[in-house]
Write an enzyme that holds these catalytic residues in place. Sequence first.
Site, PDB file in Angstrom:
ATOM      1  N   LYS A  22     -13.579   2.336  -3.021  1.00  0.00           N
ATOM      2  CA  LYS A  22     -12.505   1.335  -3.115  1.00  0.00           C
ATOM      3  C   LYS A  22     -13.067  -0.078  -3.086  1.00  0.00           C
ATOM      4  CE  LYS A  22      -9.668  -0.317   0.575  1.00  0.00           C
ATOM      5  NZ  LYS A  22      -9.964  -1.697   0.603  1.00  0.00           N
ATOM      6  N   ARG A 122      -7.221 -13.232   7.803  1.00  0.00           N
ATOM      7  CA  ARG A 122      -8.263 -12.847   6.833  1.00  0.00           C
ATOM      8  C   ARG A 122      -8.796 -14.141   6.218  1.00  0.00           C
ATOM      9  NH1 ARG A 122      -7.976  -7.267   5.081  1.00  0.00           N
ATOM     10  NH2 ARG A 122      -9.893  -7.615   3.978  1.00  0.00           N
TER      11      ARG A 122
HETATM   12  N1  EPU Z   1     -14.830 -14.329   7.699  1.00  0.00           N
HETATM   13  C1  EPU Z   1     -14.708 -15.663   7.909  1.00  0.00           C
HETATM   14  N2  EPU Z   1     -14.559 -16.483   6.826  1.00  0.00           N
HETATM   15  C2  EPU Z   1     -14.539 -16.003   5.558  1.00  0.00           C
HETATM   16  C3  EPU Z   1     -14.685 -14.636   5.349  1.00  0.00           C
HETATM   17  C4  EPU Z   1     -14.827 -13.807   6.451  1.00  0.00           C
HETATM   18  O1  EPU Z   1     -14.705 -16.116   9.035  1.00  0.00           O
HETATM   19  O2  EPU Z   1     -14.426 -16.796   4.632  1.00  0.00           O
HETATM   20  C5  EPU Z   1     -14.986 -13.435   8.847  1.00  0.00           C
HETATM   21  C6  EPU Z   1     -13.802 -12.498   9.010  1.00  0.00           C
HETATM   22  O3  EPU Z   1     -12.789 -13.051   9.795  1.00  0.00           O
HETATM   23  C7  EPU Z   1     -14.426 -11.296   9.657  1.00  0.00           C
HETATM   24  C8  EPU Z   1     -15.859 -11.290   9.120  1.00  0.00           C
HETATM   25  O4  EPU Z   1     -16.095 -12.595   8.603  1.00  0.00           O
HETATM   26  O5  EPU Z   1     -14.460 -11.486  11.034  1.00  0.00           O
HETATM   27  C9  EPU Z   1     -16.144 -10.285   8.038  1.00  0.00           C
HETATM   28  O6  EPU Z   1     -15.250 -10.437   6.967  1.00  0.00           O
HETATM   29  P1  EPU Z   1     -15.641 -10.050   5.472  1.00  0.00           P
HETATM   30  O7  EPU Z   1     -15.488 -11.258   4.636  1.00  0.00           O
HETATM   31  O8  EPU Z   1     -16.948  -9.354   5.465  1.00  0.00           O
HETATM   32  O9  EPU Z   1     -14.484  -9.031   5.095  1.00  0.00           O
HETATM   33  P2  EPU Z   1     -13.758  -8.886   3.721  1.00  0.00           P
HETATM   34  O10 EPU Z   1     -14.685  -9.156   2.608  1.00  0.00           O
HETATM   35  O11 EPU Z   1     -12.457  -9.612   3.723  1.00  0.00           O
HETATM   36  C10 EPU Z   1     -14.413  -6.411   3.347  1.00  0.00           C
HETATM   37  C11 EPU Z   1     -13.689  -5.124   3.145  1.00  0.00           C
HETATM   38  C12 EPU Z   1     -13.008  -4.712   4.430  1.00  0.00           C
HETATM   39  C13 EPU Z   1     -14.067  -4.598   5.532  1.00  0.00           C
HETATM   40  C14 EPU Z   1     -14.885  -5.884   5.648  1.00  0.00           C
HETATM   41  C15 EPU Z   1     -16.043  -5.774   6.609  1.00  0.00           C
HETATM   42  C16 EPU Z   1     -13.118  -5.293   0.824  1.00  0.00           C
HETATM   43  C17 EPU Z   1     -12.069  -5.428  -0.195  1.00  0.00           C
HETATM   44  N3  EPU Z   1     -12.713  -5.302   2.090  1.00  0.00           N
HETATM   45  O12 EPU Z   1     -13.417  -7.350   3.727  1.00  0.00           O
HETATM   46  O13 EPU Z   1     -12.441  -3.453   4.175  1.00  0.00           O
HETATM   47  O14 EPU Z   1     -13.454  -4.330   6.754  1.00  0.00           O
HETATM   48  O15 EPU Z   1     -15.407  -6.243   4.370  1.00  0.00           O
HETATM   49  O16 EPU Z   1     -16.922  -4.777   6.213  1.00  0.00           O
HETATM   50  O17 EPU Z   1     -14.289  -5.123   0.499  1.00  0.00           O
HETATM   51  C18 EPU Z   1     -10.966  -1.668   4.471  1.00  0.00           C
HETATM   52  O18 EPU Z   1     -11.500  -1.130   3.491  1.00  0.00           O
HETATM   53  O19 EPU Z   1     -10.167  -1.070   5.238  1.00  0.00           O
HETATM   54  C19 EPU Z   1     -11.269  -3.061   4.751  1.00  0.00           C
HETATM   55  C20 EPU Z   1     -10.513  -3.817   5.531  1.00  0.00           C
END
Ligand code: EPU
Length: 421
Positions: A22, A122
């Site tokens: 996904k 998020r």
């Molecule tokens: N964060 C920031 N600023 C940002 C981006 C992230 O502070 O601009 C923080 C977030 O608050 C969090 C951490 O950094 O505490 C990690 O966030 P990340 O950006 O890595 O998460 P994401 O890209 O929004 C993806 C997955 C999530 C998964 C996370 C962590 C996708 C579409 N989603 O989210 O997947 O939990 O990485 O591995 O790739 C899931 O599949 O259930 C899911 C939530």
Amino acid sequence: MDNLLIRGQHRLNGDVMISGAKNAVVAIIPAAILAKGVCIIDNLPRIEDVKNLEDTLTKLGAVCELIDERTLMVDSSNIKDYHATFDSVRKIRASYYLMGVLLSRFGKAEVALPGGCNFGSRPINLHLKGFRALGATVDEDEEAGIIRLSAEKLVGTNIFLDTASVGATINIMLAAVSAEGTTVIENAAKEPHIVDTANFLNMLGCKVKGAGTDVIRIQGVENIHGGEYMIIPDQIEAGTYMIASAICGGDVTVRNIIPKHMDSLSAKLREMGCQIVEGDDYIEVISSGELVATNVKTMVYPGFPTDLQPQMAAALCKAKGTSKLVETVWENRFQYVKELNKFGCKMNVEGTVATIEGIDEFTGTSVYATDLRAGAAMILAGLAAKGETRIGNTRFIDRGYEHIEEKLRSLGADIRRVPKQ
Ligand code: EPU
């Protein structure tokens, strides 16, 4: 919306095929917008997020056609529109990748994000920091829940991420592939779907080096063409079925996977008393159903994935002794605990640390999926519980798990979808 109805305490046996990832496909389908040509995307999971993305790309002017159940053709040659502000965009968390690709292709992007006031939980500040560093101006219209980006031209630069964010790493990569010169992302995230997205981009003629390490170098190119690509298997879906075998007791072989991606989970399941047998593209999990407590801390890859934390919590609730579970990625990822405790579980959360006292037997109950992975944890608890469990809010589960009831039934579980009462 349907409910899932489970009659628990059946041992699980047999093979289960894992679908495409996904979190890779939600980046790769938008990335096809960069190509002035036809992209063929194989090993496509048929999940709600993918259907919403097909709808989104079609509305932007791309031609999306399913060649067969697992293969999507995307032709973005004639996309002219950079306004992605319609409903299907808001339904996908990963719609933020449209910012990177539209900015890269048109020098402009207007993208709606899920829940206008939801930026806090998020955050995307690191994505935006990256776009600004590449030369874009960013207008955050929080009231409308829309981000507007524009750039005369994108110019490569060095970007240090304060947190190794998956989304920011991929989004900056997507924008930088057409920037003038070289972009270097430091403290980049290393998750398997980042490597997969980089491989897809390189297949389209982009020049991305170092994905899978914490320094990624992207040299901008002028010509991004089409091509054919196979999505990697879903690490989190695979992990969910491995934990299902552990918690129910059984002998389940999870097939079509990359066993290396599962190392952190395999190590924990061994500590908990399961036997793990690894092959080239499969892992067999043999469990008596009698589990032993252990401690788990979520970390960025290759650490224990936060997306398996709720499922692991369900297993720890049935493990003899006291376990500690520490969440370091998402501060709100323990929202499901109240639901899990309805099975009789003893999970107590203080801040980012959960203490779990294992119990011998779960009791079936009525619960809600509070999010995708929490929903998976409810299914696992229901499979292990005595009696009947009803799970509501199944739309969360359908966002990320393909044919979950069919796959579990083929292993011997008693689970079916019923209309909401
Ligand atoms: N964060 C920031 N600023 C940002 C981006 C992230 O502070 O601009 C923080 C977030 O608050 C969090 C951490 O950094 O505490 C990690 O966030 P990340 O950006 O890595 O998460 P994401 O890209 O929004 C993806 C997955 C999530 C998964 C996370 C962590 C996708 C579409 N989603 O989210 O997947 O939990 O990485 O591995 O790739 C899931 O599949 O259930 C899911 C939530």
